[in-house]
Design a protein around this motif. Sequence first.
Motif, PDB file in Angstrom:
ATOM      1  N   GLY A 288       7.624  10.643  -1.502  1.00 19.50           N
ATOM      2  CA  GLY A 288       9.013  10.571  -1.938  1.00 19.50           C
ATOM      3  C   GLY A 288       9.949   9.908  -0.953  1.00 19.50           C
ATOM      4  O   GLY A 288      11.170   9.897  -1.160  1.00 19.50           O
ATOM      5  N   VAL A 289       9.410   9.329   0.131  1.00 21.12           N
ATOM      6  CA  VAL A 289      10.249   8.656   1.124  1.00 21.12           C
ATOM      7  C   VAL A 289      10.654   7.287   0.581  1.00 21.12           C
ATOM      8  O   VAL A 289       9.800   6.499   0.156  1.00 21.12           O
ATOM      9  CB  VAL A 289       9.502   8.485   2.458  1.00 21.12           C
ATOM     10  N   ARG A 290      11.928   6.998   0.589  1.00 22.61           N
ATOM     11  CA  ARG A 290      12.407   5.705   0.112  1.00 22.61           C
ATOM     12  C   ARG A 290      12.141   4.617   1.148  1.00 22.61           C
ATOM     13  O   ARG A 290      12.199   4.864   2.356  1.00 22.61           O
ATOM     14  CB  ARG A 290      13.911   5.752  -0.178  1.00 22.61           C
ATOM     15  N   LEU A 291      11.876   3.415   0.644  1.00 23.25           N
ATOM     16  CA  LEU A 291      11.682   2.281   1.548  1.00 23.25           C
ATOM     17  C   LEU A 291      12.896   2.097   2.440  1.00 23.25           C
ATOM     18  O   LEU A 291      12.761   1.805   3.632  1.00 23.25           O
ATOM     19  CB  LEU A 291      11.397   1.012   0.745  1.00 23.25           C
ATOM     20  N   ALA A 292      14.088   2.269   1.879  1.00 18.44           N
ATOM     21  CA  ALA A 292      15.313   2.106   2.679  1.00 18.44           C
ATOM     22  C   ALA A 292      15.324   3.063   3.857  1.00 18.44           C
ATOM     23  O   ALA A 292      15.687   2.688   4.978  1.00 18.44           O
ATOM     24  CB  ALA A 292      16.539   2.324   1.801  1.00 18.44           C
ATOM     25  N   ASP A 293      14.934   4.310   3.626  1.00 19.53           N
ATOM     26  CA  ASP A 293      14.938   5.301   4.709  1.00 19.53           C
ATOM     27  C   ASP A 293      13.863   4.992   5.744  1.00 19.53           C
ATOM     28  O   ASP A 293      14.084   5.164   6.944  1.00 19.53           O
ATOM     29  CB  ASP A 293      14.729   6.700   4.124  1.00 19.53           C
TER      30      ASP A 293
ATOM     31  N   ALA B 217      15.082   1.327  -3.342  1.00 23.49           N
ATOM     32  CA  ALA B 217      14.810   2.562  -4.085  1.00 23.49           C
ATOM     33  C   ALA B 217      13.328   2.884  -4.212  1.00 23.49           C
ATOM     34  O   ALA B 217      12.973   3.974  -4.672  1.00 23.49           O
ATOM     35  CB  ALA B 217      15.435   2.471  -5.474  1.00 23.49           C
ATOM     36  N   LEU B 218      12.434   1.968  -3.831  1.00 25.33           N
ATOM     37  CA  LEU B 218      10.996   2.241  -3.918  1.00 25.33           C
ATOM     38  C   LEU B 218      10.650   3.456  -3.071  1.00 25.33           C
ATOM     39  O   LEU B 218      11.196   3.647  -1.984  1.00 25.33           O
ATOM     40  CB  LEU B 218      10.196   1.029  -3.433  1.00 25.33           C
ATOM     41  N   THR B 219       9.725   4.282  -3.558  1.00 20.96           N
ATOM     42  CA  THR B 219       9.328   5.480  -2.814  1.00 20.96           C
ATOM     43  C   THR B 219       7.826   5.503  -2.603  1.00 20.96           C
ATOM     44  O   THR B 219       7.059   4.926  -3.387  1.00 20.96           O
ATOM     45  CB  THR B 219       9.740   6.759  -3.557  1.00 20.96           C
TER      46      THR B 219
ATOM     47  N   ALA C 254       0.808  -1.216   0.000  1.00 19.66           N
ATOM     48  CA  ALA C 254       0.000   0.000   0.000  1.00 19.66           C
ATOM     49  C   ALA C 254       0.841   1.265   0.000  1.00 19.66           C
ATOM     50  O   ALA C 254       0.425   2.282  -0.553  1.00 19.66           O
ATOM     51  CB  ALA C 254      -0.928   0.004   1.219  1.00 19.66           C
ATOM     52  N   ARG C 255       2.013   1.225   0.601  1.00 22.05           N
ATOM     53  CA  ARG C 255       2.822   2.439   0.703  1.00 22.05           C
ATOM     54  C   ARG C 255       3.846   2.563  -0.419  1.00 22.05           C
ATOM     55  O   ARG C 255       3.994   3.650  -0.999  1.00 22.05           O
ATOM     56  CB  ARG C 255       3.534   2.470   2.062  1.00 22.05           C
TER      57      ARG C 255
END
Length: 398
Positions: free
Chosen positions: A147-152, A141-143, A118-119
């Motif tokens: 614009g928030v990256r999955l990694a972050d 790299a998915l956002t 969903a996100r």
Amino acid sequence: MWRELLPVGRYGATGGYRRHAWNGADAECRAWFEEQARSRGLAYEVDRNGNQWAWWGDPGAGDAVVTGSHLDSVPDGGAYDGPLGVVSSFAAVDALRGRGARPVRPLAVVNFGDEEGARFGVACTGSRLTTGVLAPERARALTDADGVRLADAMERAGHDPAALGRDDDRLTRIGAFVELHVEQGRALGDHPVGVASAIWPHGRWRFDFHGEANHAGTTRPEDRRDPMAAYAGAVLAAREHTRGGGALATFGRVAVEPNGTNAIASLVRGWLDSRAADEPALEDAVAAVRRAAEEHAAREGVRVEVARESYTPVVSFDVPLRDRLAAAVRAATGREVPVLPTGAGHDAGILSAAVPTAMLFVRNPTGVSHSPAESAEESDCLAGAAALADVLEELACR
């Protein structure tokens, strides 16, 4: 357990749930899972892809029987899709202990992360990463819409995104995976519990319609390059091309730029979800929608680009395991057990390429799912948990 979990992530304005990957509600759900594991004396761990595990027995012994599902939701989704499987798994462990059963092979309950996508847009992220279907560099790299990256997002939640990737060590420990899930349809009829035979092939495609921003009140129709008109044509075409044709195609998400009431859009981005009984039918459905989108785009003077974001081929569940599930449920209920395919995707479908998997369905009286109106009768939920306990006893304790 159900009462404790029910308020987590519920959005008051709609009554639906917003338990999205690595948000606050997801953190509460994950804390709930850990508490359930530790309160039962189960060995708790989080794997490299953020999936949670609760082990009864030695996790490293191999040939483990695993059950579980997911706790996240679609936007404003229902209470049962995912959580019913996790709650029922812990309830089945309690039932086995109440019977005095002892596993002769490890038994685990799992909560797979970000099943709904969903996100960040890709469904079954946790199980796709585990099996190597989703590359870790792509996942990182998915956002999201902000614009928030999955990694972050993972890092903020205390997890190391650098560790993402296929988990062969974990996969080799699993001898069988059984997922219980609320039915997403009304095929079970008067049966409280059924068994899955297969999952239809399905995928997600992004359609980008590029036009020209302009004034809504002064631009003549013949001077417009309106991507919204082209998008609208594609939406209607998806409905018409798949009506009665053995396939489903749905535009359920849209993003518009600049998204002003008095402005002609410059970009309309729509996401197509399509599913079919077989892969040729799915390919034909998506191709038909794409042709229609290109025709409408040409008529409106706009450009359209199409990108496939995820795809899952047809899944046929392990036949011996499926038959063992059906036999166990039949022995417990004294009734024949429906064995049926589903158009809904699940973690069990992703894992099926790596380990034997099977699914139990609990009846949904209305068939409504991915909605706050999703429901199941308590008696059916109890029957499902009891059936799962019978299945786990057959697989893990004998």
